[in-house]
Design a protein around this motif. Structure first.
Motif, PDB file in Angstrom:
ATOM      1  N   ASP A  55     -18.884   0.833  -6.601  1.00 29.96           N
ATOM      2  CA  ASP A  55     -19.620   1.576  -7.628  1.00 29.96           C
ATOM      3  C   ASP A  55     -18.849   1.832  -8.876  1.00 29.96           C
ATOM      4  O   ASP A  55     -17.879   1.180  -8.890  1.00 29.96           O
ATOM      5  CB  ASP A  55     -20.072   2.796  -6.890  1.00 29.96           C
ATOM      6  CG  ASP A  55     -18.603   3.603  -6.434  1.00 29.96           C
ATOM      7  OD1 ASP A  55     -17.682   3.073  -6.474  1.00 29.96           O
ATOM      8  OD2 ASP A  55     -18.880   4.614  -5.595  1.00 29.96           O
ATOM      9  N   GLU A  56     -19.405   2.532  -9.653  1.00 30.22           N
ATOM     10  CA  GLU A  56     -18.742   2.846 -10.990  1.00 30.22           C
ATOM     11  C   GLU A  56     -17.460   3.492 -10.864  1.00 30.22           C
ATOM     12  O   GLU A  56     -16.786   3.113 -11.867  1.00 30.22           O
ATOM     13  CB  GLU A  56     -19.639   3.589 -11.841  1.00 30.22           C
ATOM     14  CG  GLU A  56     -20.902   2.956 -12.342  1.00 30.22           C
ATOM     15  CD  GLU A  56     -21.584   3.631 -13.669  1.00 30.22           C
ATOM     16  OE1 GLU A  56     -20.971   4.408 -14.415  1.00 30.22           O
ATOM     17  OE2 GLU A  56     -23.119   3.405 -13.318  1.00 30.22           O
ATOM     18  N   LYS A  57     -17.337   4.371  -9.976  1.00 29.90           N
ATOM     19  CA  LYS A  57     -15.924   5.012  -9.920  1.00 29.90           C
ATOM     20  C   LYS A  57     -14.820   4.012  -9.731  1.00 29.90           C
ATOM     21  O   LYS A  57     -13.704   4.253  -9.999  1.00 29.90           O
ATOM     22  CB  LYS A  57     -16.063   5.963  -8.689  1.00 29.90           C
ATOM     23  CG  LYS A  57     -16.788   7.266  -9.086  1.00 29.90           C
ATOM     24  CD  LYS A  57     -16.439   8.427  -8.069  1.00 29.90           C
ATOM     25  CE  LYS A  57     -16.852   9.747  -8.534  1.00 29.90           C
ATOM     26  NZ  LYS A  57     -17.027  10.783  -7.334  1.00 29.90           N
ATOM     27  N   GLU A  58     -15.176   3.123  -8.747  1.00 33.65           N
ATOM     28  CA  GLU A  58     -14.157   2.057  -8.394  1.00 33.65           C
ATOM     29  C   GLU A  58     -13.705   1.108  -9.822  1.00 33.65           C
ATOM     30  O   GLU A  58     -12.599   0.555 -10.040  1.00 33.65           O
ATOM     31  CB  GLU A  58     -14.577   1.001  -7.412  1.00 33.65           C
ATOM     32  CG  GLU A  58     -14.595   1.730  -6.062  1.00 33.65           C
ATOM     33  CD  GLU A  58     -15.228   0.962  -4.970  1.00 33.65           C
ATOM     34  OE1 GLU A  58     -14.997  -0.378  -5.146  1.00 33.65           O
ATOM     35  OE2 GLU A  58     -15.760   1.365  -4.213  1.00 33.65           O
ATOM     36  N   LEU A  59     -14.707   1.224 -10.747  1.00 29.99           N
ATOM     37  CA  LEU A  59     -14.471   0.367 -11.763  1.00 29.99           C
ATOM     38  C   LEU A  59     -13.885   1.276 -13.228  1.00 29.99           C
ATOM     39  O   LEU A  59     -13.329   0.693 -14.027  1.00 29.99           O
ATOM     40  CB  LEU A  59     -15.568  -0.389 -12.414  1.00 29.99           C
ATOM     41  CG  LEU A  59     -16.223  -1.534 -11.284  1.00 29.99           C
ATOM     42  CD1 LEU A  59     -17.445  -1.702 -11.990  1.00 29.99           C
ATOM     43  CD2 LEU A  59     -15.448  -2.587 -11.177  1.00 29.99           C
ATOM     44  N   ASP A  60     -13.976   2.434 -13.012  1.00 27.60           N
ATOM     45  CA  ASP A  60     -13.419   3.397 -14.147  1.00 27.60           C
ATOM     46  C   ASP A  60     -11.879   3.360 -14.057  1.00 27.60           C
ATOM     47  O   ASP A  60     -10.963   3.786 -13.259  1.00 27.60           O
ATOM     48  CB  ASP A  60     -14.013   4.727 -13.745  1.00 27.60           C
ATOM     49  CG  ASP A  60     -13.648   5.936 -14.729  1.00 27.60           C
ATOM     50  OD1 ASP A  60     -13.193   5.341 -15.917  1.00 27.60           O
ATOM     51  OD2 ASP A  60     -14.112   7.038 -14.624  1.00 27.60           O
ATOM     52  N   SER A  61     -11.363   2.743 -15.299  1.00 26.81           N
ATOM     53  CA  SER A  61     -10.016   2.708 -15.714  1.00 26.81           C
ATOM     54  C   SER A  61      -9.258   4.279 -15.825  1.00 26.81           C
ATOM     55  O   SER A  61      -8.101   4.316 -15.441  1.00 26.81           O
ATOM     56  CB  SER A  61      -9.772   1.943 -16.565  1.00 26.81           C
ATOM     57  OG  SER A  61     -10.188   2.327 -17.790  1.00 26.81           O
TER      58      SER A  61
END
Length: 53
Positions: free
Chosen positions: A2-8
Motif C-alpha cells: 500500500d501507499e504507506k509502505e512506499l511513503d519515504s
C-alpha cells in the motif's frame, strides 16, 4: 503493497548493496550487448579477459 509502505517520509530508505563482481558482470554484459547491436563481435582478447573476471 500500500501507499504507506512506499511513503519515504514515513519509512527510511534502505539501499540494497550488490556485490562489486555482480555490478562488473552487468557492465560487461551491457558493453558486449551494445557491440552486438552494431553487428560487432568482441575481440578474442576481450573474450579471454571477460572469462577471467
Amino acid at each position: 503493497m500500500d501507499e504507506k509502505e512506499l511513503d519515504s517520509s514515513v519509512n527510511e530508505y534502505e539501499e540494497e548493496y550488490k556485490c562489486s563482481n555482480y555490478v562488473k558482470q552487468l557492465q560487461w554484459d551491457m558493453a558486449i550487448g551494445l557491440q552486438e547491436v552494431d553487428n560487432l563481435k568482441p575481440s578474442n582478447y576481450l573474450e579471454r579477459l571477460y572469462k577471467v573476471i
